[in-house]
Design a protein around this motif. Structure first.
Motif, short mmCIF file in Angstrom:
data_model
loop_
_atom_site.label_atom_id
_atom_site.label_comp_id
_atom_site.label_asym_id
_atom_site.label_seq_id
_atom_site.Cartn_x
_atom_site.Cartn_y
_atom_site.Cartn_z
N PRO A 12 -0.65 6.13 13.07
CA PRO A 12 0.57 6.75 12.54
C PRO A 12 1.78 6.36 13.37
O PRO A 12 1.72 6.33 14.61
CB PRO A 12 0.27 8.26 12.65
CG PRO A 12 -1.22 8.34 12.56
CD PRO A 12 -1.73 7.12 13.27
N GLY A 13 2.86 6.07 12.67
CA GLY A 13 4.07 5.60 13.33
C GLY A 13 4.15 4.10 13.49
O GLY A 13 5.21 3.56 13.84
N ARG A 64 11.64 3.75 4.86
CA ARG A 64 10.55 3.29 5.72
C ARG A 64 10.02 1.92 5.30
O ARG A 64 9.61 1.12 6.14
CB ARG A 64 9.39 4.30 5.70
CG ARG A 64 9.77 5.70 6.17
CD ARG A 64 8.55 6.58 6.30
NE ARG A 64 7.87 6.79 5.03
CZ ARG A 64 6.58 6.48 4.82
NH1 ARG A 64 5.85 5.93 5.78
NH2 ARG A 64 6.04 6.72 3.63
N SER A 82 7.04 3.12 10.26
CA SER A 82 6.82 4.57 10.39
C SER A 82 5.70 5.04 9.46
O SER A 82 5.85 6.02 8.72
CB SER A 82 8.13 5.33 10.07
OG SER A 82 9.16 4.93 10.94
N GLU A 84 2.49 6.63 7.78
CA GLU A 84 1.92 7.97 7.81
C GLU A 84 0.51 7.92 7.21
O GLU A 84 0.21 7.04 6.41
CB GLU A 84 2.81 8.91 6.98
CG GLU A 84 4.24 8.96 7.43
CD GLU A 84 5.14 9.68 6.44
OE1 GLU A 84 4.67 10.02 5.33
OE2 GLU A 84 6.33 9.90 6.78
N GLU A 86 -0.62 9.48 4.86
CA GLU A 86 -0.49 9.53 3.40
C GLU A 86 -0.21 8.17 2.78
O GLU A 86 -0.29 8.00 1.56
CB GLU A 86 0.63 10.49 3.00
CG GLU A 86 0.35 11.95 3.32
CD GLU A 86 0.47 12.29 4.79
OE1 GLU A 86 -0.13 13.31 5.22
OE2 GLU A 86 1.13 11.53 5.54
N ASP A 87 0.09 7.17 3.61
CA ASP A 87 0.31 5.81 3.11
C ASP A 87 -1.00 5.04 2.96
O ASP A 87 -1.00 3.92 2.46
CB ASP A 87 1.23 5.03 4.06
CG ASP A 87 2.62 5.63 4.13
OD1 ASP A 87 3.16 5.73 5.27
OD2 ASP A 87 3.18 5.99 3.08
#
Length: 125
Positions: A12-13, A64, A82, A84, A86-87
């Motif tokens: 993440p990130g 993003r 960035s 997440e 959820e991606d």
């Protein structure tokens, strides 16, 4: 036949860049879009670029993700920053041979004629 590549596992990130290319045609004749499908969910439009590089982005990725074309390389990219959890999903690129205009594109899958095989993006720590 479109070829999508660049997926992988990222924290993440983090960031990834996906590529969509073909050796059978010239991508600047088409609007190109990226779609994704998460496990257990319907396919959704992520980003698209028209022939004259107008772009649209889903609300969930705006700010993003950036879609771009390199006509010299016959490639469309999706820069994803960035990221997440959820991606996470399989990302597909697709080509629309009958776009609404030279500049703009559509973000619904029934508009697209040609599809790549998909590349898996996993966002997890």
């Amino acid at each position: 036949q479109l070829q999508a590549s660049g997926g992988g596992l990222v924290q993440p990130g983090g960031s990834l860049r996906l590529s969509c290319s073909t050796s059978e045609s010239t991508l600047d004749y088409y609007s190109i879009a990226w779609f994704r499908q998460a496990p257990g969910k319907e396919r959704e439009g992520v980003s698209c670029t028209g022939r004259l590089s107008g772009t649209r982005n889903a609300d969930s990725v705006r700010g993003r993700f950036t879609i771009s074309r390199d006509n010299a390389k016959n490639t469309v990219y999706l820069q994803m920053n960035s990221l997440e959890p959820e991606d996470t999903g399989v990302y597909y690129c697709a080509a629309d041979s009958n776009p609404p205009s030279l500049r703009w594109c559509r973000l619904y899958d029934v508009a697209y004629d040609y599809w790549g095989q998909g590349t898996l993006v996993t966002v997890s720590s």
